[in-house]
Write a protein that holds these residues in place. Structure first.
Motif, PDB file in Angstrom:
ATOM      1  N   GLY A  34       0.792  -1.224   0.000  1.00  0.00           N
ATOM      2  CA  GLY A  34       0.000   0.000   0.000  1.00  0.00           C
ATOM      3  C   GLY A  34       0.823   1.272   0.000  1.00  0.00           C
ATOM      4  N   TYR A  35       0.206   2.317   0.530  1.00  0.00           N
ATOM      5  CA  TYR A  35       0.801   3.661   0.526  1.00  0.00           C
ATOM      6  C   TYR A  35       1.704   3.848   1.734  1.00  0.00           C
ATOM      7  N   LYS A  36       2.832   4.490   1.512  1.00  0.00           N
ATOM      8  CA  LYS A  36       3.748   4.807   2.610  1.00  0.00           C
ATOM      9  C   LYS A  36       4.362   6.176   2.351  1.00  0.00           C
ATOM     10  N   SER A  37       4.417   6.993   3.388  1.00  0.00           N
ATOM     11  CA  SER A  37       4.935   8.349   3.261  1.00  0.00           C
ATOM     12  C   SER A  37       6.398   8.412   3.694  1.00  0.00           C
ATOM     13  N   LEU A  38       7.277   8.677   2.724  1.00  0.00           N
ATOM     14  CA  LEU A  38       8.696   8.927   2.991  1.00  0.00           C
ATOM     15  C   LEU A  38       9.016  10.277   2.349  1.00  0.00           C
ATOM     16  N   PRO A  39       8.689  11.370   3.024  1.00  0.00           N
ATOM     17  CA  PRO A  39       8.680  12.700   2.407  1.00  0.00           C
ATOM     18  C   PRO A  39      10.038  13.251   2.022  1.00  0.00           C
ATOM     19  N   ASN A  40      11.135  12.652   2.524  1.00  0.00           N
ATOM     20  CA  ASN A  40      12.470  13.177   2.225  1.00  0.00           C
ATOM     21  C   ASN A  40      13.306  12.260   1.344  1.00  0.00           C
ATOM     22  N   LEU A  41      12.729  11.154   0.889  1.00  0.00           N
ATOM     23  CA  LEU A  41      13.493  10.212   0.077  1.00  0.00           C
ATOM     24  C   LEU A  41      13.800  10.816  -1.297  1.00  0.00           C
ATOM     25  N   LYS A  42      15.094  10.882  -1.639  1.00  0.00           N
ATOM     26  CA  LYS A  42      15.519  11.457  -2.913  1.00  0.00           C
ATOM     27  C   LYS A  42      16.059  10.418  -3.889  1.00  0.00           C
ATOM     28  N   ILE A  43      16.630   9.335  -3.372  1.00  0.00           N
ATOM     29  CA  ILE A  43      17.229   8.316  -4.230  1.00  0.00           C
ATOM     30  C   ILE A  43      16.712   6.944  -3.822  1.00  0.00           C
ATOM     31  N   LEU A  44      16.168   6.214  -4.799  1.00  0.00           N
ATOM     32  CA  LEU A  44      15.714   4.847  -4.592  1.00  0.00           C
ATOM     33  C   LEU A  44      16.403   3.973  -5.633  1.00  0.00           C
ATOM     34  N   ASP A  45      17.300   3.101  -5.171  1.00  0.00           N
ATOM     35  CA  ASP A  45      18.115   2.263  -6.050  1.00  0.00           C
ATOM     36  C   ASP A  45      17.803   0.798  -5.773  1.00  0.00           C
ATOM     37  N   LEU A  46      17.153   0.138  -6.725  1.00  0.00           N
ATOM     38  CA  LEU A  46      16.774  -1.270  -6.591  1.00  0.00           C
ATOM     39  C   LEU A  46      17.447  -2.116  -7.674  1.00  0.00           C
ATOM     40  N   THR A  47      18.642  -1.747  -8.051  1.00  0.00           N
ATOM     41  CA  THR A  47      19.369  -2.421  -9.119  1.00  0.00           C
ATOM     42  C   THR A  47      19.400  -3.940  -8.935  1.00  0.00           C
ATOM     43  N   ASN A  48      19.048  -4.651 -10.013  1.00  0.00           N
ATOM     44  CA  ASN A  48      19.117  -6.108 -10.047  1.00  0.00           C
ATOM     45  C   ASN A  48      18.278  -6.799  -8.966  1.00  0.00           C
ATOM     46  N   SER A  49      17.183  -6.164  -8.583  1.00  0.00           N
ATOM     47  CA  SER A  49      16.235  -6.827  -7.675  1.00  0.00           C
ATOM     48  C   SER A  49      15.347  -7.728  -8.532  1.00  0.00           C
ATOM     49  N   SER A  50      15.812  -8.930  -8.744  1.00  0.00           N
ATOM     50  CA  SER A  50      15.255  -9.802  -9.788  1.00  0.00           C
ATOM     51  C   SER A  50      13.861 -10.324  -9.475  1.00  0.00           C
ATOM     52  N   LYS A  51      13.422 -10.247  -8.225  1.00  0.00           N
ATOM     53  CA  LYS A  51      12.097 -10.747  -7.851  1.00  0.00           C
ATOM     54  C   LYS A  51      11.039  -9.647  -7.800  1.00  0.00           C
ATOM     55  N   LEU A  52      11.461  -8.398  -7.898  1.00  0.00           N
ATOM     56  CA  LEU A  52      10.537  -7.279  -7.759  1.00  0.00           C
ATOM     57  C   LEU A  52       9.477  -7.317  -8.858  1.00  0.00           C
ATOM     58  N   ILE A  53       8.204  -7.273  -8.467  1.00  0.00           N
ATOM     59  CA  ILE A  53       7.102  -7.342  -9.417  1.00  0.00           C
ATOM     60  C   ILE A  53       6.467  -5.975  -9.647  1.00  0.00           C
ATOM     61  N   THR A  54       6.394  -5.167  -8.587  1.00  0.00           N
ATOM     62  CA  THR A  54       5.709  -3.886  -8.696  1.00  0.00           C
ATOM     63  C   THR A  54       6.459  -2.801  -7.938  1.00  0.00           C
ATOM     64  N   THR A  55       6.246  -1.564  -8.311  1.00  0.00           N
ATOM     65  CA  THR A  55       6.865  -0.432  -7.626  1.00  0.00           C
ATOM     66  C   THR A  55       5.914   0.109  -6.568  1.00  0.00           C
ATOM     67  N   PRO A  56       6.410   0.899  -5.644  1.00  0.00           N
ATOM     68  CA  PRO A  56       5.518   1.526  -4.667  1.00  0.00           C
ATOM     69  C   PRO A  56       4.711   2.663  -5.282  1.00  0.00           C
ATOM     70  N   ASP A  57       3.777   3.187  -4.505  1.00  0.00           N
ATOM     71  CA  ASP A  57       3.000   4.363  -4.879  1.00  0.00           C
ATOM     72  C   ASP A  57       3.903   5.580  -4.741  1.00  0.00           C
ATOM     73  N   PHE A  58       4.158   6.268  -5.838  1.00  0.00           N
ATOM     74  CA  PHE A  58       5.105   7.384  -5.814  1.00  0.00           C
ATOM     75  C   PHE A  58       4.524   8.650  -5.190  1.00  0.00           C
ATOM     76  N   ASP A  59       3.230   8.680  -4.942  1.00  0.00           N
ATOM     77  CA  ASP A  59       2.637   9.832  -4.263  1.00  0.00           C
ATOM     78  C   ASP A  59       3.208   9.998  -2.861  1.00  0.00           C
ATOM     79  N   GLY A  60       3.649   8.889  -2.271  1.00  0.00           N
ATOM     80  CA  GLY A  60       4.232   8.952  -0.930  1.00  0.00           C
ATOM     81  C   GLY A  60       5.702   9.315  -0.930  1.00  0.00           C
ATOM     82  N   LEU A  61       6.279   9.536  -2.125  1.00  0.00           N
ATOM     83  CA  LEU A  61       7.703   9.872  -2.261  1.00  0.00           C
ATOM     84  C   LEU A  61       7.831  11.182  -3.040  1.00  0.00           C
ATOM     85  N   PRO A  62       7.321  12.276  -2.515  1.00  0.00           N
ATOM     86  CA  PRO A  62       7.214  13.515  -3.296  1.00  0.00           C
ATOM     87  C   PRO A  62       8.542  14.165  -3.662  1.00  0.00           C
ATOM     88  N   CYS A  63       9.618  13.844  -2.935  1.00  0.00           N
ATOM     89  CA  CYS A  63      10.919  14.469  -3.206  1.00  0.00           C
ATOM     90  C   CYS A  63      11.854  13.565  -3.999  1.00  0.00           C
TER      91      CYS A  63
END
Length: 216
Positions: free
Chosen positions: A111-140
């Motif tokens: 679901g939704y999670k608020s991380l208001p100061n997150l600037k960099i999200l690096d998931l390189t080679n996360s081979s099992k990842l199926i979906t991304t988070p809701d970007f509304d909770g990552l405004p920065c």
């Protein structure tokens, strides 16, 4: 010389409270992480601002609960992160950098999670990842790196409305079939979709911007 400087820095960080890692501003040592995991939900509020963890060192149980108790975290780096999705109480509002290279998570959190100061999200080679988070909770968020996430099927449609993203790398996401319409991504400069062989069509662009696209 570099090793000596690093050792001195580690000593300074641990020096004031050598037996209380929950009071350290930075945690990276095996024994300290294991100690905190043993404390589990009984661990006191932690002063940790940076956490570095590599599964190749050892496997732990309860690490996600420990991280959820670190309210002052600004930097997280986990390599080969084995655990399931981050728990609902994982919400370090000061977090600015989250790196989970080669993670085995299918999703970061539910679901939704608020991380208001997150600037960099690096998931390189996360081979099992199926979906991304809701970007509304990552405004920065400014940089999103999903290079090599070969199982990625779904990108949350909120990405198309994100006004702060500058750099998006989705190269080698071989399972990706579509990218949401780009509606309000005025800051976007680079979008990499190379080697996304299942991508059926190029993203629909409905926003005025000067962007570098890579698609092959």
């Amino acid at each position: 010389m570099h090793d000596l400087v690093e050792e001195m820095a580690h000593y300074i960080v641990r020096g004031a409270h050598p037996n209380h890692p929950e009071k350290h501003s930075r945690i990276w040592k095996r024994e300290d992480i294991a100690y905190l995991c043993d404390m589990g939900v009984d661990a006191p509020p932690m002063e940790t601002e940076a956490l570095v963890f590599n599964r190749s060192i050892f496997d732990v149980v309860g690490l996600s609960d420990v991280v959820a108790n670190m309210k002052k975290l600004r930097w997280i780096r986990f390599d080969n992160y084995l655990t399931s999705s981050f728990p609902s109480n994982f919400q370090p509002r000061e977090l600015g950098y989250l790196e989970l290279k080669e993670s085995l998570q299918k999703e970061l959190w539910h679901g939704y999670k608020s991380l208001p100061n997150l600037k960099i999200l690096d998931l390189t080679n996360s081979s099992k990842l199926i979906t991304t988070p809701d970007f509304d909770g990552l405004p920065c968020l400014e940089r999103l790196i999903l290079d090599g996430c070969k199982s990625l099927e779904e990108i949350h449609p909120s990405i198309g409305y994100h006004k702060r993203l500058v750099y998006v790398d989705m190269s080698k996401c071989s399972g990706l079939k579509s990218f949401p319409p780009i509606i309000q991504m005025q800051m976007l400069e680079t979008l990499i979709l190379s080697k996304c062989h299942e991508l059926q069509e190029f993203p629909d662009i409905q926003s005025n911007m000067s962007t570098k696209f890579e698609n092959s």
